[in-house]
Motif scaffolding. Structure first.
Motif, PDB file in Angstrom:
ATOM      1  N   CYS A 222       0.828  -1.195   0.000  1.00  0.00           N
ATOM      2  CA  CYS A 222       0.000   0.000   0.000  1.00  0.00           C
ATOM      3  C   CYS A 222       0.866   1.250   0.000  1.00  0.00           C
ATOM      4  O   CYS A 222       0.620   2.194  -0.749  1.00  0.00           O
ATOM      5  CB  CYS A 222      -0.923  -0.011   1.219  1.00  0.00           C
ATOM      6  SG  CYS A 222      -2.076   1.376   1.283  1.00  0.00           S
ATOM      7  N   GLY A 253      -2.523  -4.434   0.390  1.00  0.00           N
ATOM      8  CA  GLY A 253      -2.593  -3.739  -0.885  1.00  0.00           C
ATOM      9  C   GLY A 253      -2.177  -4.564  -2.088  1.00  0.00           C
ATOM     10  O   GLY A 253      -1.631  -4.020  -3.049  1.00  0.00           O
ATOM     11  N   HIS A 278      -5.233  -7.407   3.691  1.00  0.00           N
ATOM     12  CA  HIS A 278      -5.799  -6.083   3.918  1.00  0.00           C
ATOM     13  C   HIS A 278      -5.868  -5.331   2.590  1.00  0.00           C
ATOM     14  O   HIS A 278      -4.890  -5.293   1.844  1.00  0.00           O
ATOM     15  CB  HIS A 278      -4.946  -5.285   4.904  1.00  0.00           C
ATOM     16  CG  HIS A 278      -4.818  -5.923   6.254  1.00  0.00           C
ATOM     17  ND1 HIS A 278      -5.731  -5.720   7.261  1.00  0.00           N
ATOM     18  CD2 HIS A 278      -3.894  -6.786   6.749  1.00  0.00           C
ATOM     19  CE1 HIS A 278      -5.368  -6.407   8.321  1.00  0.00           C
ATOM     20  NE2 HIS A 278      -4.266  -7.068   8.041  1.00  0.00           N
ATOM     21  N   ASP A 279      -7.031  -4.758   2.314  1.00  0.00           N
ATOM     22  CA  ASP A 279      -7.207  -3.887   1.146  1.00  0.00           C
ATOM     23  C   ASP A 279      -6.791  -4.571  -0.156  1.00  0.00           C
ATOM     24  O   ASP A 279      -6.050  -4.020  -0.966  1.00  0.00           O
ATOM     25  CB  ASP A 279      -6.412  -2.587   1.324  1.00  0.00           C
ATOM     26  CG  ASP A 279      -6.814  -1.857   2.593  1.00  0.00           C
ATOM     27  OD1 ASP A 279      -7.960  -2.021   3.027  1.00  0.00           O
ATOM     28  OD2 ASP A 279      -5.978  -1.140   3.161  1.00  0.00           O
ATOM     29  N   ASN A 309      -9.972  -8.452   5.169  1.00  0.00           N
ATOM     30  CA  ASN A 309     -10.770  -7.354   5.723  1.00  0.00           C
ATOM     31  C   ASN A 309     -11.900  -6.955   4.784  1.00  0.00           C
ATOM     32  O   ASN A 309     -11.891  -7.253   3.582  1.00  0.00           O
ATOM     33  CB  ASN A 309      -9.886  -6.156   6.095  1.00  0.00           C
ATOM     34  CG  ASN A 309      -9.387  -5.376   4.890  1.00  0.00           C
ATOM     35  OD1 ASN A 309      -9.379  -5.861   3.770  1.00  0.00           O
ATOM     36  ND2 ASN A 309      -8.970  -4.152   5.117  1.00  0.00           N
ATOM     37  N   GLU A 311     -12.771  -4.246   3.473  1.00  0.00           N
ATOM     38  CA  GLU A 311     -12.497  -3.279   2.410  1.00  0.00           C
ATOM     39  C   GLU A 311     -11.852  -3.954   1.199  1.00  0.00           C
ATOM     40  O   GLU A 311     -11.523  -3.282   0.207  1.00  0.00           O
ATOM     41  CB  GLU A 311     -11.575  -2.166   2.922  1.00  0.00           C
ATOM     42  CG  GLU A 311     -12.229  -1.202   3.901  1.00  0.00           C
ATOM     43  CD  GLU A 311     -12.441  -1.812   5.270  1.00  0.00           C
ATOM     44  OE1 GLU A 311     -11.466  -2.344   5.839  1.00  0.00           O
ATOM     45  OE2 GLU A 311     -13.583  -1.779   5.764  1.00  0.00           O
ATOM     46  N   SER A 312     -11.664  -5.250   1.254  1.00  0.00           N
ATOM     47  CA  SER A 312     -11.033  -5.994   0.157  1.00  0.00           C
ATOM     48  C   SER A 312     -12.056  -6.435  -0.879  1.00  0.00           C
ATOM     49  O   SER A 312     -13.271  -6.377  -0.666  1.00  0.00           O
ATOM     50  CB  SER A 312     -10.305  -7.227   0.708  1.00  0.00           C
ATOM     51  OG  SER A 312      -9.216  -6.859   1.526  1.00  0.00           O
TER      52      SER A 312
END
Length: 734
Positions: A222, A253, A278-279, A309, A311-312
């Motif tokens: 990220c 990311g 994550h993400d 998560n 937001e993924s």
């Protein structure tokens, strides 16, 4: 100038020596024999030689942008220092320029206050060269530094304020005492926000030495935008040998191709059981099943816990697969049919946290749901706020969770019996001990809320109920879910002060607020103020100019101090409420990341107090394209103001797709010119990464690193770059 010595024809290395001092002909035998020099990886990046550093020293074939340092030898007996490079030389050496260029390098390498050297010779063969220098004077720092006089307790207190990479990079090689002091950080390593120099040093020098201690590892794409490639380059197939004690790995990311490549390297770990994502970037549906299969099969099917998560990207799966190894899982699926079918895929699951994203008004007959009972499942959480559930669907799902003890549901319901406490509680599996419930329900359900709904819930399950002409919102107390979002139509009700203990103050970590004519930013401050432990605040602005005028007339609400609020995201189609935004910023002393449209940013920077505040705090800045209603666009002049304000930035994202692109020469106000300006303005701020959404020339698309080297100040430092064609995004890691 001296002439070359006779070539050593007894070997096939054909070593040539050019020198000012005959002593150079007595260089150590390992150089004459073409043997490898001892490599000190921690200084190789600092000693890397670029073409520009060779200017006026001696002519060099223009076949490489920079030259890798092979290593450093210090022969204290004869007072020689030898530095090796993968570089082919010619004669006509400017000795004074060579001495000047390398004096600062050596001072840094030997940790000295001053170095005085003479470059007395250069040896080279067909592919490498060695600088030979005599030490005239080396003044070592004899007294311990002020830092070294401090006790461990004080230094460890300082470490609490540093990133993991900064601790390792700063203390690991100082001395044995410092290395022992920071050993408590070895078990959990995070490469979050590491520069390319830091990452190279850690991968080459530190991680191989402490690898057996590492139990948890974070690889960050990220902020350290190309870190995964460097990590794979250094460890790849030997990862399980370097990190034999690794239990958990977190990937931040990643895109599909990066994820699959990294997961392929995770095999033969004895203790690795857990992966966190994550993400995760959005994955095309055609690749989603392959991505999830690679994830569930990683490390030879020995993983037991996979947490992705919310937001993924959502994921799909092969319905014929079965993963008996998986015990804990958090992920996002598409719809109710996928959820039912997924029960078959993970038969031994004990903890399941699922978000469904499909918008669906149609009810699914239960005979169309292919489902197995999850007899081992004890903790189940479901978020599905984009489809309407009826009682039959929910009851059918819960019947297949016979042993669940912890149950949390956040759903939209179209069945009035799912609103009444006595009805929903009768549907629960018999072993449920803890039940958390939050629902939205439509306006066609007409209730007397006080007499009907609230009284239907027993005192052991206290609830709070908000309603408007469009929606009703009910949840048990205290609030359980980390994220909360709500329709604007009931926003005013939720934002009003209440005497009941809602739990928003401790439970909510991520708050999403949508603003329009019915809910202004000033109104929403009431809800924001309740979420004292908020970490991420996301604001969507869809207000009209009339709403903006109304905003100014309302009295602002006093906000508490948000000690945990680190990120604010503003997505807008119109400008509204800058005074209220200011009050939020002033209440967030630990804010480090800000995402917002460029017209919002420039408006905020018009006031000196706001410039001072944001300039001190923000380390990650995302500048989105301007709102549709604004004529303000990001220009090169704006970039200078932004750079002068945000002096602590580590990473920057900018959207410059509103500019034109040039095919040949670089012209002012073009995308290419903007990239050059961004780097020239932000590089002095010790930037780690620059990400630019761009529609560039073909040259940048095909060879972005070469273009950056030739046209920007990056030619003076180590960096890596790539153009992501899928996202139309230029990625630069420094």
């Amino acid at each position: 100038m001296s002439s070359p010595s006779k070539s050593n024809n007894s070997t096939q290395k054909y070593l040539t020596v050019s020198c000012e001092d005959s002593a150079a002909y007595g260089i150590p035998s390992q150089v004459n024999e073409g043997a490898s020099l001892p490599v000190k990886p921690e200084v190789l990046n600092e000693l890397r030689m670029t073409q520009s550093s060779l200017t006026n020293v001696f002519p060099v074939p223009q076949n490489s942008l920079s030259h890798r340092c092979l290593g450093v030898i210090r022969d204290q007996t004869r007072g020689f220092i030898i530095i090796g490079y993968n570089l082919v030389l010619q004669n006509d050496i400017n000795w004074e320029r060579a001495r000047t260029n390398f004096q600062s390098f050596l001072a840094r390498h030997f940790h000295t206050a001053h170095v005085n050297i003479d470059v007395i010779g250069v040896a080279w063969n067909a592919s490498h060269c060695w600088y030979i220098m005599r030490e005239n004077e080396i003044k070592m720092v004899s007294k311990p530094t002020t830092l070294e006089t401090l006790p461990d307790e004080v230094l460890l207190e300082v470490c609490e304020y540093l990133l993991n990479v900064d601790i390792l990079y700063s203390f690991f090689d100082l001395n044995s005492r410092m290395r022992r002091m920071i050993s408590q950080y070895y078990d959990s390593i995070s490469l979050h926000k590491a520069s390319i120099v830091q990452s190279s040093y850690l991968c080459q020098t530190v991680l191989p030495q402490i690898g057996s201690c590492i139990q948890s590892l974070v690889v960050d794409r990220c902020y350290s935008v190309m870190q995964h490639e460097l990590f794979i380059k250094h460890f790849s197939e030997r990862m399980s040998r370097v990190f034999p004690s690794l239990k958990r790995i977190s990937l931040v990311g990643f895109q599909y191709s990066h994820l699959v490549a990294f997961l392929d390297s995770l095999h033969d770990f004895k203790h690795l059981e857990e992966i966190h994502l994550h993400d995760l970037f959005g994955i095309n549906e055609e690749h989603q099943a392959d991505a999830l299969r690679a994830l569930l099969q990683a490390n030879n099917n020995h993983l037991t816990s996979i947490l992705v998560n919310t937001e993924s990207s959502f994921l799909q799966f092969y319905h014929t697969d079965c993963y008996a190894n998986i015990r804990r899982l958090r992920l996002t699926l598409k719809g109710i049919k996928d959820l039912a079918a997924f029960f078959v895929v993970v038969p031994n699951i004990q903890y399941l946290d699922v978000t469904l994203i499909e918008e669906d008004m149609e009810n699914v007959p239960t005979d169309e749901l292919k489902i197995d009972s999850l007899n081992h499942l004890v903790d189940f959480q479901l978020r599905s706020t984009k489809r309407w559930w009826n009682g039959e669907e929910l009851q059918f799902m819960l019947l297949h969770l016979p042993n669940v003890k912890f149950l949390a549901l956040f759903i939209c319901v179209f069945d009035e019996k799912l609103v009444y406490g006595n009805e929903i509680l009768s549907l629960l599996p018999p072993r449920v001990q803890h039940f958390h419930y939050a629902i939205f329900y439509p306006p066609n359900m007409v209730f007397d809320h006080n007499n009907c709904i609230i009284k239907s819930w027993p005192t052991s399950y206290p609830i709070v109920c908000h309603y408007s002409d469009d929606f009703g919102f009910l949840h048990t107390l205290p609030w359980h879910f980390k994220c909360i979002t709500f329709p604007t139509s009931i926003g005013k009700e939720m934002c009003k002060p209440t005497k009941c203990k809602t739990g928003y103050d401790t439970g909510v970590k991520r708050l999403e607020v949508a603003l329009d004519e019915s809910l202004t930013l000033n109104d929403s401050l009431g809800m924001i103020a309740q979420c004292r432990r908020l970490k991420h605040l996301i604001i969507f602005v869809n207000a009209t100019s009339e709403a903006s005028k109304e905003e100014k007339q309302n009295e602002s609400i006093s906000l508490p101090v948000f000690l945990q609020l680190t990120q604010i995201f503003i997505y807008a189609s119109n400008i509204i409420g800058f005074e209220q935004f200011s009050s939020i910023f002033f209440s967030a002393p630990n804010l480090i990341r800000l995402d917002l449209p460029c017209d919002y940013l420039l408006n905020l920077l018009e006031k000196q107090p706001m410039r001072d505040l944001l300039g001190q705090r923000i380390k990650s800045l995302v500048v989105l394209d301007a709102t549709r209603a604004s004529s303000v666009k990001l220009t090169e002049e704006n970039v200078h103001l932004i750079a002068m304000t945000f002096t602590n930035l580590c990473d920057v994202y900018v959207d410059v797709t509103h500019l034109t692109s040039t095919s040949n020469e670089i012209v002012p106000s073009s995308m290419e010119s903007m990239v050059i300006r961004l780097l020239s303005e932000f590089m002095p701020r010790k930037l780690i990464s620059l990400v630019v959404d761009i529609q560039p020339s073909e040259e940048i698309k095909t060879n972005s690193k070469q273009w950056l080297y030739e046209n920007t100040i990056l030619r003076h430092q180590l960096f890596d770059a790539d153009f992501n064609k899928e996202l139309n995004r230029l990625i630069i890691w420094m």
